[in-house]
Scaffold this motif. Structure first.
Motif, PDB file in Angstrom:
ATOM      1  N   THR A 289       0.839  -1.190   0.111  1.00  0.00           N
ATOM      2  CA  THR A 289       0.020   0.093  -0.134  1.00  0.00           C
ATOM      3  C   THR A 289       0.958   1.327   0.080  1.00  0.00           C
ATOM      4  O   THR A 289       1.401   1.548   1.110  1.00  0.00           O
ATOM      5  CB  THR A 289      -0.947  -0.022   1.275  1.00  0.00           C
ATOM      6  N   PRO A 290       1.042   1.764  -1.183  1.00  0.00           N
ATOM      7  CA  PRO A 290       1.819   2.951  -1.401  1.00  0.00           C
ATOM      8  C   PRO A 290       1.297   4.259  -0.486  1.00  0.00           C
ATOM      9  O   PRO A 290       0.135   4.455  -0.658  1.00  0.00           O
ATOM     10  CB  PRO A 290       2.016   3.281  -2.680  1.00  0.00           C
ATOM     11  N   PRO A 291       2.121   5.038   0.348  1.00  0.00           N
ATOM     12  CA  PRO A 291       1.706   6.404   0.763  1.00  0.00           C
ATOM     13  C   PRO A 291       1.354   7.162  -0.249  1.00  0.00           C
ATOM     14  O   PRO A 291       1.781   7.199  -1.355  1.00  0.00           O
ATOM     15  CB  PRO A 291       3.036   6.632   1.519  1.00  0.00           C
TER      16      PRO A 291
ATOM     17  N   ARG B  53       6.415  12.724   1.355  1.00  0.00           N
ATOM     18  CA  ARG B  53       6.357  13.117   2.729  1.00  0.00           C
ATOM     19  C   ARG B  53       5.913  12.130   3.653  1.00  0.00           C
ATOM     20  O   ARG B  53       6.465  11.752   4.673  1.00  0.00           O
ATOM     21  CB  ARG B  53       5.689  14.548   3.074  1.00  0.00           C
ATOM     22  N   ASP B  54       4.801  11.193   3.246  1.00  0.00           N
ATOM     23  CA  ASP B  54       4.232  10.311   3.829  1.00  0.00           C
ATOM     24  C   ASP B  54       4.973   9.289   3.863  1.00  0.00           C
ATOM     25  O   ASP B  54       5.189   8.350   4.812  1.00  0.00           O
ATOM     26  CB  ASP B  54       2.788   9.861   3.353  1.00  0.00           C
ATOM     27  N   LEU B  55       5.880   8.672   2.885  1.00  0.00           N
ATOM     28  CA  LEU B  55       6.486   7.681   2.534  1.00  0.00           C
ATOM     29  C   LEU B  55       7.596   7.949   3.578  1.00  0.00           C
ATOM     30  O   LEU B  55       8.237   6.983   4.561  1.00  0.00           O
ATOM     31  CB  LEU B  55       7.105   7.351   1.267  1.00  0.00           C
TER      32      LEU B  55
ATOM     33  N   LEU C  72       8.898  16.791  -1.348  1.00  0.00           N
ATOM     34  CA  LEU C  72       8.202  16.106  -0.194  1.00  0.00           C
ATOM     35  C   LEU C  72       6.600  15.941  -0.598  1.00  0.00           C
ATOM     36  O   LEU C  72       6.148  15.198  -0.121  1.00  0.00           O
ATOM     37  CB  LEU C  72       8.470  16.733   1.220  1.00  0.00           C
ATOM     38  N   ASP C  73       6.211  17.031  -1.154  1.00  0.00           N
ATOM     39  CA  ASP C  73       4.880  17.138  -1.470  1.00  0.00           C
ATOM     40  C   ASP C  73       4.273  16.369  -2.503  1.00  0.00           C
ATOM     41  O   ASP C  73       3.042  16.395  -2.816  1.00  0.00           O
ATOM     42  CB  ASP C  73       4.189  18.571  -1.195  1.00  0.00           C
ATOM     43  N   ASP C  74       4.966  15.890  -3.454  1.00  0.00           N
ATOM     44  CA  ASP C  74       4.575  15.201  -4.968  1.00  0.00           C
ATOM     45  C   ASP C  74       3.843  13.880  -4.324  1.00  0.00           C
ATOM     46  O   ASP C  74       4.189  13.199  -3.529  1.00  0.00           O
ATOM     47  CB  ASP C  74       6.000  14.912  -5.436  1.00  0.00           C
ATOM     48  N   ALA C  75       2.995  13.628  -5.208  1.00  0.00           N
ATOM     49  CA  ALA C  75       2.189  12.330  -4.972  1.00  0.00           C
ATOM     50  C   ALA C  75       2.781  11.311  -5.543  1.00  0.00           C
ATOM     51  O   ALA C  75       3.701  11.303  -6.521  1.00  0.00           O
ATOM     52  CB  ALA C  75       0.761  12.608  -5.818  1.00  0.00           C
ATOM     53  N   ILE C  76       2.525  10.166  -4.895  1.00  0.00           N
ATOM     54  CA  ILE C  76       3.260   8.821  -5.383  1.00  0.00           C
ATOM     55  C   ILE C  76       2.344   7.996  -6.120  1.00  0.00           C
ATOM     56  O   ILE C  76       1.302   7.477  -5.322  1.00  0.00           O
ATOM     57  CB  ILE C  76       4.091   7.996  -4.247  1.00  0.00           C
TER      58      ILE C  76
END
Length: 82
Positions: A23-25, A29-31, A63-67
């Protein structure tokens, strides 16, 4: 599925070259927060004053880029050339 690649100093200190997360963050930043929460060397290398860079699918990321789903995320120390 998310593939995480670790390079150079990080590969050596963290003791692995890659791993996968089912489950990818949502964001970089979340990762990083997920990895730092492991504590120990993970926290020291990714949560402190140590500098590192992140790329998503071989493109530099912030850091705020979506994965996106199925992404490859590389985490590596900054490099200099000569």
């Amino acid at each position: 599925m998310l593939t995480i690649l670790y390079f150079a100093r990080l590969r050596d200190v963290l003791g692995c070259a890659s791993e996968t997360l089912a489950t990818p963050p949502a964001t970089v930043r979340d990762l990083i927060a997920l990895l730092v929460a492991r504590g120990g060397v993970w926290q020291a290398e990714l949560g402190g004053a140590r500098v590192f860079r992140v790329a998503i699918n071989q493109e530099m990321a912030q850091l705020d880029d979506a994965i996106p789903a199925g992404a490859e995320v590389a985490i590596f120390p900054p490099v200099t050339g000569g």
